[in-house]
Design a protein around this motif. Structure first.
Motif, PDB file in Angstrom:
ATOM      1  N   GLY A 132      13.198  15.965  -3.831  1.00 37.62           N
ATOM      2  CA  GLY A 132      13.622  16.074  -2.316  1.00 37.62           C
ATOM      3  C   GLY A 132      12.334  15.542  -1.243  1.00 37.62           C
ATOM      4  O   GLY A 132      12.307  16.205  -0.057  1.00 37.62           O
ATOM      5  N   LEU A 133      11.032  15.184  -1.784  1.00 39.73           N
ATOM      6  CA  LEU A 133       9.764  14.910  -1.329  1.00 39.73           C
ATOM      7  C   LEU A 133       9.561  14.266  -2.407  1.00 39.73           C
ATOM      8  O   LEU A 133       9.808  12.820  -3.438  1.00 39.73           O
ATOM      9  N   PRO A 134       8.464  13.130  -1.696  1.00 39.23           N
ATOM     10  CA  PRO A 134       7.689  11.765  -1.711  1.00 39.23           C
ATOM     11  C   PRO A 134       7.223  11.683  -3.106  1.00 39.23           C
ATOM     12  O   PRO A 134       5.434  12.110  -2.798  1.00 39.23           O
ATOM     13  N   VAL A 135       7.465  12.408  -4.671  1.00 35.51           N
ATOM     14  CA  VAL A 135       6.645  12.448  -5.062  1.00 35.51           C
ATOM     15  C   VAL A 135       5.684  11.698  -5.663  1.00 35.51           C
ATOM     16  O   VAL A 135       3.925  12.008  -6.168  1.00 35.51           O
ATOM     17  N   GLY A 136       5.320  10.358  -5.327  1.00 37.66           N
ATOM     18  CA  GLY A 136       4.118   9.216  -6.197  1.00 37.66           C
ATOM     19  C   GLY A 136       3.313   9.594  -4.499  1.00 37.66           C
ATOM     20  O   GLY A 136       2.183   9.750  -4.971  1.00 37.66           O
ATOM     21  N   LEU A 137       3.795  10.308  -3.222  1.00 39.97           N
ATOM     22  CA  LEU A 137       2.512  10.950  -2.530  1.00 39.97           C
ATOM     23  C   LEU A 137       1.692  12.102  -3.877  1.00 39.97           C
ATOM     24  O   LEU A 137       0.470  11.890  -3.256  1.00 39.97           O
ATOM     25  N   LYS A 138       1.842  12.547  -4.217  1.00 37.56           N
ATOM     26  CA  LYS A 138       1.366  13.704  -4.938  1.00 37.56           C
ATOM     27  C   LYS A 138       0.421  13.256  -6.589  1.00 37.56           C
ATOM     28  O   LYS A 138      -0.549  13.627  -6.557  1.00 37.56           O
TER      29      LYS A 138
ATOM     30  N   ALA B  27      15.003   3.516  -0.241  1.00 34.14           N
ATOM     31  CA  ALA B  27      13.651   3.680  -0.889  1.00 34.14           C
ATOM     32  C   ALA B  27      12.141   3.849  -0.448  1.00 34.14           C
ATOM     33  O   ALA B  27      12.044   5.002  -0.519  1.00 34.14           O
ATOM     34  N   PHE B  28      12.606   3.410   0.944  1.00 32.18           N
ATOM     35  CA  PHE B  28      11.274   4.084   1.559  1.00 32.18           C
ATOM     36  C   PHE B  28      11.237   4.969   1.814  1.00 32.18           C
ATOM     37  O   PHE B  28       9.932   5.766   2.023  1.00 32.18           O
ATOM     38  N   PHE B  29      12.400   5.228   2.498  1.00 29.64           N
ATOM     39  CA  PHE B  29      12.192   6.742   2.949  1.00 29.64           C
ATOM     40  C   PHE B  29      12.157   7.479   2.102  1.00 29.64           C
ATOM     41  O   PHE B  29      11.652   8.850   2.217  1.00 29.64           O
ATOM     42  N   ILE B  30      13.473   7.746   0.557  1.00 29.64           N
ATOM     43  CA  ILE B  30      13.570   8.571  -0.445  1.00 29.64           C
ATOM     44  C   ILE B  30      12.564   9.019  -1.518  1.00 29.64           C
ATOM     45  O   ILE B  30      11.783   9.486  -1.600  1.00 29.64           O
ATOM     46  N   GLY B  31      11.211   7.510  -1.116  1.00 31.29           N
ATOM     47  CA  GLY B  31      10.164   6.910  -2.401  1.00 31.29           C
ATOM     48  C   GLY B  31       9.270   7.421  -1.823  1.00 31.29           C
ATOM     49  O   GLY B  31       8.187   7.521  -2.504  1.00 31.29           O
TER      50      GLY B  31
ATOM     51  N   VAL C 211       0.462  -1.601   0.291  1.00 33.59           N
ATOM     52  CA  VAL C 211       0.107  -0.014   0.516  1.00 33.59           C
ATOM     53  C   VAL C 211       0.858   1.495  -0.460  1.00 33.59           C
ATOM     54  O   VAL C 211       0.848   2.342  -0.822  1.00 33.59           O
ATOM     55  N   VAL C 212       1.390   1.487   0.930  1.00 30.69           N
ATOM     56  CA  VAL C 212       2.613   2.368   1.045  1.00 30.69           C
ATOM     57  C   VAL C 212       3.528   2.563  -0.277  1.00 30.69           C
ATOM     58  O   VAL C 212       4.541   3.522  -0.341  1.00 30.69           O
ATOM     59  N   ALA C 213       4.423   1.752  -0.575  1.00 31.44           N
ATOM     60  CA  ALA C 213       5.500   1.934  -1.079  1.00 31.44           C
ATOM     61  C   ALA C 213       5.485   1.140  -1.993  1.00 31.44           C
ATOM     62  O   ALA C 213       6.226   2.403  -3.551  1.00 31.44           O
ATOM     63  N   LEU C 214       4.843  -0.072  -2.909  1.00 31.21           N
ATOM     64  CA  LEU C 214       5.066  -0.412  -4.582  1.00 31.21           C
ATOM     65  C   LEU C 214       4.475   0.754  -5.528  1.00 31.21           C
ATOM     66  O   LEU C 214       4.827   1.285  -6.673  1.00 31.21           O
ATOM     67  N   ARG C 215       3.368   1.459  -5.704  1.00 31.63           N
ATOM     68  CA  ARG C 215       3.036   2.364  -6.094  1.00 31.63           C
ATOM     69  C   ARG C 215       3.875   3.557  -6.423  1.00 31.63           C
ATOM     70  O   ARG C 215       4.480   4.284  -6.690  1.00 31.63           O
ATOM     71  N   GLN C 216       4.300   4.176  -5.033  1.00 24.86           N
ATOM     72  CA  GLN C 216       5.280   5.380  -4.731  1.00 24.86           C
ATOM     73  C   GLN C 216       6.482   4.907  -5.268  1.00 24.86           C
ATOM     74  O   GLN C 216       7.314   6.106  -5.641  1.00 24.86           O
ATOM     75  N   LEU C 217       6.974   3.975  -5.589  1.00 28.26           N
ATOM     76  CA  LEU C 217       8.529   3.697  -5.532  1.00 28.26           C
ATOM     77  C   LEU C 217       8.974   4.127  -6.789  1.00 28.26           C
ATOM     78  O   LEU C 217       9.809   4.439  -7.679  1.00 28.26           O
ATOM     79  N   PHE C 218       7.713   3.720  -8.244  1.00 30.81           N
ATOM     80  CA  PHE C 218       7.390   3.889  -8.986  1.00 30.81           C
ATOM     81  C   PHE C 218       7.931   5.434  -9.719  1.00 30.81           C
ATOM     82  O   PHE C 218       9.244   6.158 -10.862  1.00 30.81           O
ATOM     83  N   TYR C 219       7.933   6.086  -8.530  1.00 35.40           N
ATOM     84  CA  TYR C 219       9.052   7.545  -8.730  1.00 35.40           C
ATOM     85  C   TYR C 219      10.205   8.162  -8.072  1.00 35.40           C
ATOM     86  O   TYR C 219      10.294   8.648  -7.650  1.00 35.40           O
ATOM     87  N   LEU C 220      10.591   6.790  -7.893  1.00 36.81           N
ATOM     88  CA  LEU C 220      12.032   7.299  -7.152  1.00 36.81           C
ATOM     89  C   LEU C 220      12.909   7.981  -7.215  1.00 36.81           C
ATOM     90  O   LEU C 220      12.941   9.647  -6.723  1.00 36.81           O
TER      91      LEU C 220
END
Length: 366
Positions: free
Chosen positions: A130-136, A309-313, A114-123
């Motif tokens: 300098g922000l988790p772009v996937g959340l945006k 990857a988790f913290f940065i992405g 839920v938290v990582a897989l989709r957002q890491l597309f934008y790592l």
């Protein structure tokens, strides 16, 4: 593998390509396994061993051919058994894993999905921004995960459920390895919704002990509710604020757990300097963080596989654990004398758990 003139193992082009293949299949292996749990295939086999793909498909609402395709991997890995004669499936290695252990592992896996897989597309984008772009991109959320969880139920349930379980599991070890003087004034820095303060009262009880949770103001209502539910509202209080603005002062002990690794060096130093200002001379700071081994090539070093990857992405757009020696040097730079360092024994960590935690205890120098 070959060996260079210094006696160090080196990878050949073929073994390097084979290693790359392991990276390629990682996401699909992960989701194949998790989908078998989510569909109810594993539960169905636990209750009725020997079901065929057709019967499993009927039980879980999926095409038998698709069920069979997913189960090929689990059969290959020995998690599920298959009888060629009957076409029936049974649990193999999974049959021997306790339900409580499976629940813990699935908590990690659900959070990763839920938290990582989709957002890491934008790592890579997150590293540049300098922000988790996937959340945006996915949620329209500005800022970090810790703001987004307040607005998005799926993120909150996946992340908070796991974090509460982690706190419940590691806090007893943390408090067993630190000293809190009798009657101390304790500040739980970035204490979230008060579970750390509650554990401090229960695991380090003494006459006159007072614990203050310091976190963002929106955490206050839930924090106070938790204090009351656990019967520690007479000992615990909440102060709202931002560690990068101002931290309450006049404390004997500061606790920092599950927090420092969220930030890069500059912000970590600001947090440690704020902790120093919060303490009386001789006061103690007790820190718990996941750490990298001094030898980054340690085969059991899964912190490196996961946290950068988790913290940065996915969460902050920055951060990640450090080696113990780095944290020690940063504490000394911020006016502390390190008194004690403890790393959790890997033998005491369940085999499915990723973080290897360490404790650093330091005293504010005169």
């Amino acid at each position: 593998m070959t060996t260079d003139p210094k006696g160090i193992s080196a990878m050949t082009p073929d073994t390097t390509l084979a290693r790359l293949r392991e990276y390629m299949v990682g996401p699909t292996r992960f989701m194949t396994l998790l989908a078998c749990f989510e569909l109810g295939v594993i539960d169905a086999l636990r209750e009725n061993p020997g079901l065929t793909a057709a019967k499993l498909g009927a039980a879980v609402g999926a095409k038998p051919d698709a069920v069979q395709q997913l189960l090929h991997l689990l059969v290959k890995d020995g998690l599920v058994g298959y009888d060629e004669g009957s076409g029936g499936y049974t649990l193999d290695a999974l049959a021997d894993v306790a339900q409580a252990d499976l629940k813990r592992a699935l908590g990690y896996m659900n959070m990763i999905k839920v938290v990582a897989l989709r957002q890491l597309f934008y790592l890579a984008d997150s590293m540049r921004a300098g922000l988790p772009v996937g959340l945006k991109e996915i949620y329209g959320a500005d800022g970090t995960l810790y703001g987004a969880v307040a607005e998005h139920k799926d993120l909150r349930e996946a992340w908070a459920t796991l974090m509460d379980a982690v706190t419940a599991r590691v806090d007893p070890w943390f408090f067993d390895n630190i000293d809190i003087p009798s009657g101390a004034r304790v500040l739980d820095l970035a204490g979230n919704t008060g579970l750390g303060a509650i554990n401090a009262c229960q695991l380090k009880a003494s006459p006159g002990l007072r614990v203050t949770t310091f976190d963002l103001p929106e955490k206050e209502e839930e924090c106070l509710r938790n204090f009351k539910a656990h019967g520690v509202d007479g000992q615990c209080s909440f102060v709202g604020g931002d560690v990068f603005d101002e931290v309450p002062q006049g404390f004997d002990v500061v606790l920092i757990k599950h927090f420092l690794d969220m930030f890069d060096k500059g912000d970590v130093l600001k947090i440690l300097q704020a902790a120093n200002q919060s303490l009386e001379v001789g006061g103690q700071v007790n820190i718990m963080v996941p750490v990298y081994p001094e030898n980054i090539k340690d085969a059991n070093n899964y912190n490196v596989d996961f946290f950068p990857a988790f913290f940065i992405g996915c969460t902050m757009g920055q951060g990640g654990p450090q080696k113990l020696s780095i944290y020690q040097s940063w504490l000394e730079e911020c006016g502390f004398t390190v008194a004690k360092v403890v790393t959790k024994d890997p033998a005491d960590i369940p085999s499915d758990v990723i973080p290897v935690q360490a404790i650093l205890c330091a005293t504010k120098s005169a």
